[in-house]
Structures are given as C-alpha cells and as structure tokens.
Design an enzyme around this catalytic site. Sequence first.
Site, PDB file in Angstrom:
ATOM      1  CD  GLU A 134      -2.833  -1.318   2.296  1.00 34.16           C
ATOM      2  OE1 GLU A 134      -4.058  -1.234   2.118  1.00 34.16           O
ATOM      3  OE2 GLU A 134      -2.212  -1.479   3.570  1.00 34.16           O
TER       4      GLU A 134
HETATM    5  C1  ACM Z   1      -1.850  -5.613   3.966  1.00 37.92           C
HETATM    6  O1  ACM Z   1      -2.869  -5.889   4.430  1.00 37.92           O
HETATM    7  N1  ACM Z   1      -1.865  -4.055   3.706  1.00 37.92           N
HETATM    8  C2  ACM Z   1      -0.775  -6.336   4.017  1.00 37.92           C
END
Ligand code: ACM
Length: 531
Positions: free
Chosen positions: A343
């Site tokens: 992310e």
């Molecule tokens: C995640 O759930 N951002 C690895």
Amino acid sequence: MRRRNTMTRLLATAALGLPLVLAGAPAVAAPSTPVRQLGAVIPAPVETRPDARGTFTLRPHTVVRTSPGSAAAWRVGRQLAETLRPATGYPLPVLPVAATPLSEIALVIGGADARVGREGYQLDVTRRAVTIRANTEAGLFAGTQTLRQLLPARIEAPDRQRVTWTVPGGRIVDYPRFAYRGAMLDVARHFHNVDEINAYVDLLSQYKINYLHLHLTDDQGWRLQIDSWPRLTTVGGGPGTGVDGVGPGYLTKADYKAVVAYAAARHITVIPEIDMPGHTNAAQSAYAELNCDGVAPPPRTDIEVGYSSLCISDELTYKFVEDVIREVAEITPGPFLHIGGDEAHATTDEEYRTFMDRVLPLVGKYGKRASGWHEINQVDPPADVVSQFWGTRTTNADLAEAVARGNKVIMSPANKTYIDMKYDANTRLGLKWAGYIEVSDAYGWDPAQRVTGVGEDAILGVEAPLWSETLRSLDDIEYMAFPRLPAIAELGWSPAAGHDWESFRGRLGQQAPRWRQQGVDFYPSPQVPWV
Ligand code: ACM
C-alpha cells in the site's frame, strides 16, 4: 503416484485386519460423546491406524523416557512433563530410555517412518507405552502436541483433575504439507506486550504453526527499540500512540529477544516486519528529517492507509533503513526479515522501484532473506525474495511472473486468512473490507488452487495475519483467532487429499473443552457442533 501408494497401503492394512484412516476421512466421534478417536486432532494427521486393543492409560507411576544422550529429546520430555503435571498431579519424572518399562511415554530420536522428514513424527500407542519417534526435536515436539489432543480435554486444566487419562491405541504417521505455517500479529496498531505475545505463541504451537510474523511498525506506532534512532520508540511508541491513542508501548531489545527465545522453545521462528516505504507515519512523526519537506507530520491514531512515504530521494532515508535493518537482523536468529512494501500509494511506481532496488540488497548484506507483501513483485525482485500474497482476487500478473522466475510465495488471501475480519455482521470486533469470514470460509480453499500460475511447488506455505486496529487485549486476539486459526493451521499442515469440512468441523467442536480449560475466549460459530 501418491494415490497409488495410498491404495497399496490400504490393501496392506486390510490384509492385517487393522482399519486405516487417512487424513480427513469422516471418522469423528459424534460431538456429544466423550470418546476420543486417534485421528480426531487438528491439524488432521497424514495417516492414522487405530487399534482398539492398545488404549494407554497415564498413571501415577508413568515415566517420561527420552533417548539416552539426546539433549533435544530430554528438552521435549521436560516440556511435556511440565504440560501434563498440573492436571494429572503425577510426578512424571523424565529419565533416559530403559529396556523394560511398566508405563511410559518415550521420546526417541530416530527410528520413525521414513516419510516423517524434518518436522514429522510417528506416534505409537499401546497398553504399556506411548512412543513418539522423530528425526528432530521439532518433530518430537509436534508429536507431543498431538498427544495433548489425544488425552481428555481436562489435561489442559491448571489444577488437579480426577480423570482416567486414556489415550486411544494405534499408530499415527504425520508430517507437514508446507514448510511454512505462519501467524502474524500486528503489535503496531495496538501494542501487545511480551506476556500477550507469548500467550499467543503457546496457542499457535498447539496447532503446529512454526512461524510468528510480528508486524512491528506502522503509521500509528513503532514497536521495536532501535538504538541508533531512539525517538522511534520513545515518541513513535510512546503515550498516545496506537489507534484512538490507546495502544502505547514497545518491545525493548531484551523483550524482543525474550519473545524470540520463548517462540524458539516451541519451534516457532520469529519474522520481524519493518513496513516501508509506506506505513511509516510513526517514524516520520518522530524524526522530521525523514520527511522530504523536513516537517514532522502529526501522529496518526485513525485507521487510514496509503498516505505516508519515506523520502525516496534523500540519502538519509537509506542510512535510516540500513541502521534499522542492521539492528533488527542482529537480534533475529531466524532467516527472514520482512520489509513490508504494501500500500505505498504515496510513492510513484518509479520511486517504489528506486527504493526497493536499494533496500532489498541491504537485507542480504546483514545475512537475512527478504520477504515482503506481494506488491514487491512490481520490482522483479531476485529469486530468493519471498512474497506474501494478501489479495482477494484469484489472478495477479506480477505474482504469477515472479513465480515463473522462481520466487516463492506465502499465501495469505485477505478474504480467507485475514482473521481480523468479522465473522458476520454481528461481530463486535474486527473489520470487514475483505468480507465476512466464517470458519467454513477460512477452511474452504486450497492454497495451491487459489491464484492462477501459483501452484503447490511455488508455495512455501500459508499464514493467518491478525491486524489489530480493533483489538486491544489478549481476549480480543483469541476471539478472532479461534476458531479460524486452527483452520489455517490445518491447510498448512494436512494433506490436500484429506481436506474435508465435515471432518474438520467435528474435530473443531471437540477443541472447545480444551479452550475452556485454557481460558481461550473463542467465537462459538453456529457452523460448528461444539462439545
Ligand atoms: C496489507 O493488508 N496491507 C498487507
């Protein structure tokens, strides 16, 4: 090939007149009956051969005997005796193996079925003895965890019980499907201390989990002492940190080493995760110089993701990262160091590649193998880098390409293994962005059939991540992990051919009296025939 071997064994067993039960065969006692059957354990053993003539009874004079000269067998024997003493009240002395025992539990290095390998074991139960044979200490330990589940549930009680301590007779031959069977605990969003982490380790080890991934850093908190950057914890792990500002705290290096040692004694390897280049607000809030504009952002206590990034173009970033990797590697005996990489939405693709091209070699420089979330495959990492798939879809082009190049994968699809997801709309704790996950959802998939191009050979194993945005206490952790953690543990250990929901839910129902004795706060799913 495997199927033909199975048939050959079936025929041979039929000739001996003994029933052979392979993993997953519906051989489970009706939930209301207290009768324990040899194969009614989690994870399901590979091969179970009950023998009704062989019931063993643990008695006041039973001894635990271990291979002479084997410190490994002695250690496992001592652990087993310590586990069995409170509820039985028996002395259970631990002694070297002798020739003519009256009643014993024997732990023997060597002599097991050739299939057991490095982590498996053979367990034989006769009227006179329980004998566990394995090639390694880890294998013996796994066998003792099976033995615990074969004893009456009150063996888990903290004080003396008046029970006839029988173990059903026969033979189990057992070994794991995957080398990696993991659980992740997020100690960043709400901090969880050494006692809480170790309590979770105790529960994991009962289900033959062998890796504990600690998510140590995130936007809301930095939870591991780093000597060269002390404000990471004094500020980033200090008062007011964590979601809603109510999850402060951090592991000193001594604390971390204590967790590593506690886990190692239960054959669990700790994997530290330092998440970067995103999920870094706590670090950047503690050190203004880690921001491109030189201004420290305010601490964050909400649950947004994707807004933070280390400053990719600044050399100081790489000094910081190298200092952290060096210090974490120094106190981590396990092979892996997880660098996150998920992310990173505040970082361009080009910046992400620049960052990972600099940082991945640093992990190797300090003697560790890098792992990261599956986004890391965007940069075509070297073949020894392991990625952890957390997506909800069944295709991922970067992942499939990485697998084709030889990279290994840990399977953690969020809509199956994220045990912080709510069970249903009424679950008080947890999130729901990946959907509700009932026990049957957590159990009902095959890691090697999940993502196109990612087959059995590419998969190192499975992991159940537990994110802690909504979880403050050990009770909260237990409520989300049980009963789904055992489902993921069985997917990691037991053969795919024996995968069977009816068998699993029956065996799961029989775990409840054990959890009640242990004080585990579990979710009583309506899908399970609880005893
Ligand atoms: C995640 O759930 N951002 C690895």
